[in-house]
Enzyme design. Structure first.
Site, PDB file in Angstrom:
ATOM      1  N   CYS A   1       0.666  -1.441   0.025  1.00 47.08           N
ATOM      2  CA  CYS A   1      -0.180  -0.162  -0.027  1.00 47.08           C
ATOM      3  C   CYS A   1       0.853   1.141   0.255  1.00 47.08           C
ATOM      4  O   CYS A   1       1.734   1.201   1.327  1.00 47.08           O
ATOM      5  CB  CYS A   1      -0.375   0.112   0.879  1.00 47.08           C
TER       6      CYS A   1
ATOM      7  N   GLU B   1      -4.432 -11.743 -28.511  1.00 41.78           N
ATOM      8  CA  GLU B   1      -3.321 -11.909 -27.263  1.00 41.78           C
ATOM      9  C   GLU B   1      -2.159 -11.998 -27.374  1.00 41.78           C
ATOM     10  O   GLU B   1      -2.514 -13.433 -28.216  1.00 41.78           O
ATOM     11  CB  GLU B   1      -3.777 -12.822 -26.164  1.00 41.78           C
TER      12      GLU B   1
ATOM     13  N   CYS C   1      -4.618   1.213 -17.945  1.00 47.69           N
ATOM     14  CA  CYS C   1      -3.898   1.304 -16.306  1.00 47.69           C
ATOM     15  C   CYS C   1      -2.521   1.771 -16.393  1.00 47.69           C
ATOM     16  O   CYS C   1      -1.599   2.395 -14.962  1.00 47.69           O
ATOM     17  CB  CYS C   1      -2.940  -0.741 -15.835  1.00 47.69           C
TER      18      CYS C   1
HETATM   19  N1  SAH Z   1      -8.086  -7.717 -21.174  1.00 52.08           N
HETATM   20  C1  SAH Z   1      -7.656  -8.427 -20.194  1.00 52.08           C
HETATM   21  C2  SAH Z   1      -6.185  -8.406 -20.031  1.00 52.08           C
HETATM   22  C3  SAH Z   1      -6.081  -7.068 -20.186  1.00 52.08           C
HETATM   23  S1  SAH Z   1      -3.897  -6.644 -19.665  1.00 52.08           S
HETATM   24  C4  SAH Z   1      -8.585  -8.488 -18.829  1.00 52.08           C
HETATM   25  O1  SAH Z   1      -9.400  -7.264 -18.508  1.00 52.08           O
HETATM   26  O2  SAH Z   1      -8.245  -9.474 -18.007  1.00 52.08           O
HETATM   27  C5  SAH Z   1      -3.305  -6.935 -21.004  1.00 52.08           C
HETATM   28  C6  SAH Z   1      -3.118  -8.472 -22.132  1.00 52.08           C
HETATM   29  O3  SAH Z   1      -2.280  -7.336 -23.193  1.00 52.08           O
HETATM   30  C7  SAH Z   1      -2.037  -8.880 -20.991  1.00 52.08           C
HETATM   31  O4  SAH Z   1      -2.922 -10.186 -21.094  1.00 52.08           O
HETATM   32  C8  SAH Z   1      -0.776  -9.333 -22.397  1.00 52.08           C
HETATM   33  O5  SAH Z   1       0.329 -10.792 -22.235  1.00 52.08           O
HETATM   34  C9  SAH Z   1      -1.370  -8.995 -23.670  1.00 52.08           C
HETATM   35  N2  SAH Z   1       0.171  -8.048 -24.076  1.00 52.08           N
HETATM   36  C10 SAH Z   1       0.551  -7.391 -23.595  1.00 52.08           C
HETATM   37  N3  SAH Z   1       1.585  -6.988 -25.554  1.00 52.08           N
HETATM   38  C11 SAH Z   1       0.755  -7.496 -26.207  1.00 52.08           C
HETATM   39  C12 SAH Z   1       1.034  -7.678 -26.946  1.00 52.08           C
HETATM   40  N4  SAH Z   1       2.291  -7.325 -27.986  1.00 52.08           N
HETATM   41  N5  SAH Z   1       0.329  -7.724 -28.360  1.00 52.08           N
HETATM   42  C13 SAH Z   1      -1.171  -8.903 -27.744  1.00 52.08           C
HETATM   43  N6  SAH Z   1      -1.242  -8.542 -26.454  1.00 52.08           N
HETATM   44  C14 SAH Z   1      -0.460  -8.120 -25.227  1.00 52.08           C
END
Ligand code: SAH
Length: 455
Positions: free
Chosen positions: A82, A335, A410
């Site tokens: 935290c 993904e 994020c």
């Molecule tokens: N939308 C999902 C995950 C978001 S986190 C949810 O809400 O749960 C971001 C995701 O992007 C991760 O799963 C990561 O593996 C993926 N990622 C990272 N770089 C990437 C890329 N260049 N192309 C495709 N996916 C990617």
């Protein structure tokens, strides 16, 4: 004007950094002070200096801010978890809202986007549905378990982390009781000897199911049945006890081999009316309740009416796209991580969703490939990691000319940078809502609706 190390200065805290430290000004130098609150008047010791900024620590609170509250965790100052337990949750939400607004205005240059109030959590504590707890030895010979201190590998003992559900505390207590009676030694990072490495816990928030996974430097532990009995007795909702084998000298928590000792090899949660199976390795949102609110906002912004093609880029295990599949004609998820794509396919199948497909590829390359194949999504959802999207991806998405783009971010700074690039390609941010997915930490999530303004 320069500050020197160890110099003592008086200053007032006027804001927060992206990491959650307080910011004060001494002449023209910004001084970053951890554990400070906006409105504090402080005497600060300078620890480190650079040309235009410095880092300091509180020597004395000359007059404390109205935002301050009594700290309710004894580990707060040492633990890396935290950063905001010393200010009220309302103050924390204001700080996060301000951070998003500053990024959108200063980095993005947008001044008339509708910015909704941040969606705060109903309970800012007990939300973490996953914990990876390193196991070590205390000086008195007992088991030490909890969290690494900020930027270190020193274990801070903490059975009652307020961010975790009470069932995790029960699991930690039961595990420690078992460990103190067993003959197993804890793993030593230096020598690579000792068996007990991590206690890895997961919870399915809606169903209350709990998974306990013991990460072991070996194939198992002595007295496994006794451990299971103790866990069954003490941990409400226990559904799964797993041994994970990790014999590597590495910081990576989990090894590749899993053995279910008791119960199921997964737990099942519900999110947006769908069921999701969570295995030890599966990615799943850490704060289930806030994820549901985030996805529902993303769904609102997507504005689907039943026939559209939805492209869900950076889809993880498919949760966002699947939560909107009923309102869409067709969903394509992309993904990079193969295991996540496998999970996404399984999640679609288990929920009887037949209009979703998932591709394992880099988002920019997949978007380009889909564009060249003539795929024209009506709505694109983007949920990239902190570094945001590639400029090439933004260009490709714009060329596909969806009528709406929903960006889930994020990191406010990379979001603002990307919004600017989208605007140059004809997509204007219309509405934006910050969502507090990780109360008491410095993180803040934002969901943005962009619409196409030119053809
Ligand atoms: N939308 C999902 C995950 C978001 S986190 C949810 O809400 O749960 C971001 C995701 O992007 C991760 O799963 C990561 O593996 C993926 N990622 C990272 N770089 C990437 C890329 N260049 N192309 C495709 N996916 C990617």
């Amino acid at each position: 004007m320069e500050l020197k190390k160890n110099e003592i200065v008086d200053l007032e805290i006027t804001g927060y950094t992206a990491e959650g430290s307080g910011i004060g000004r001494y002449k023209d130098i910004a001084v970053f002070v951890p554990l400070a609150a906006m409105g504090d008047k402080l005497r600060v010791r300078i620890l480190k200096t650079a040309k235009t900024y410095a880092f300091g620590k509180i020597e004395k609170i000359v007059s404390g801010s109205k935002e301050r509250i009594p700290v309710d965790c004894p580990q707060f100052a040492q633990c890396g978890g935290c950063v905001y337990r010393h200010i009220s949750y309302a103050a924390e939400l204001r700080a996060k809202q301000q951070r998003v607004q500053d990024a959108v205005e200063r980095i993005g240059g947008f001044h008339d986007v509708v910015m909704n109030p941040i969606v705060g959590a109903k309970d800012p504590d007990h939300y973490r549905n996953k914990a990876q707890l390193p196991i070590g030895r205390a000086p008195d010979g007992g088991i030490r378990m909890g969290f690494f201190a900020s930027h270190s590998h020193r274990i801070i003992h903490c059975n009652e982390c307020l961010l975790q559900p009470e069932a995790f505390t029960a699991a930690m207590d039961a595990f420690q009781e078992w460990a103190s009676q067993s003959d197993e030694d804890v793993y030593d990072e230096q020598t690579g000897k000792g068996r007990l490495r991590h206690l890895y816990l997961r919870q399915a928030g809606a169903t209350g199911e709990i998974m306990v996974c013991v990460v072991v430097n070996g194939n198992g532990v002595h007295y496994e049945p006794e451990l299971v009995e103790l866990l069954k007795e003490k941990v409400p909702g226990l559904k799964s006890v797993i041994i994970n084998v990790n014999r590597e000298k590495t910081n990576v928590v989990l090894g590749n081999k899993f053995r279910t000792v008791w119960g199921s090899d997964h737990i099942t949660d519900e999110l947006c009316g769908l069921k999701f199976n969570i295995s030890p390795m599966s990615f799943y949102q850490i704060n289930r309740n806030q994820a549901e609110r985030l996805y529902s906002l993303a769904g609102q912004y997507a504005g689907l009416t039943g026939s559209e093609t939805l492209l869900d880029l950076y889809c993880g295990t498919g949760t966002i796209g699947l939560s909107m599949a009923k309102q869409a004609g067709h969903v394509i998820g992309v993904e990079l991580v193969e295991q996540a794509v496998e999970d996404a396919k399984k999640n679609a199948e288990e929920n009887g969703i037949e209009n979703a497909e998932f591709l394992c590829a880099d988002a920019a390359k997949a978007a380009d490939m889909l564009k060249n194949r003539g795929v024209r999504p009506d709505v694109v959802v983007l949920d990239p990691p902190r570094k945001g999207c590639d400029a090439a991806l933004i260009e490709t998405v714009a060329k596909m000319s969806p009528s709406r783009v929903v960006y889930v971010s994020c990191d406010p700074a990379t979001l603002a940078r990307d919004l600017k690039l989208f605007a140059q390609k004809g997509y204007e941010p219309k509405e934006l809502t910050p969502v507090d997915m990780f109360p008491r930490t410095a993180h803040v999530e934002t969901v943005v609706l962009m619409s196409r303004v030119k053809d």
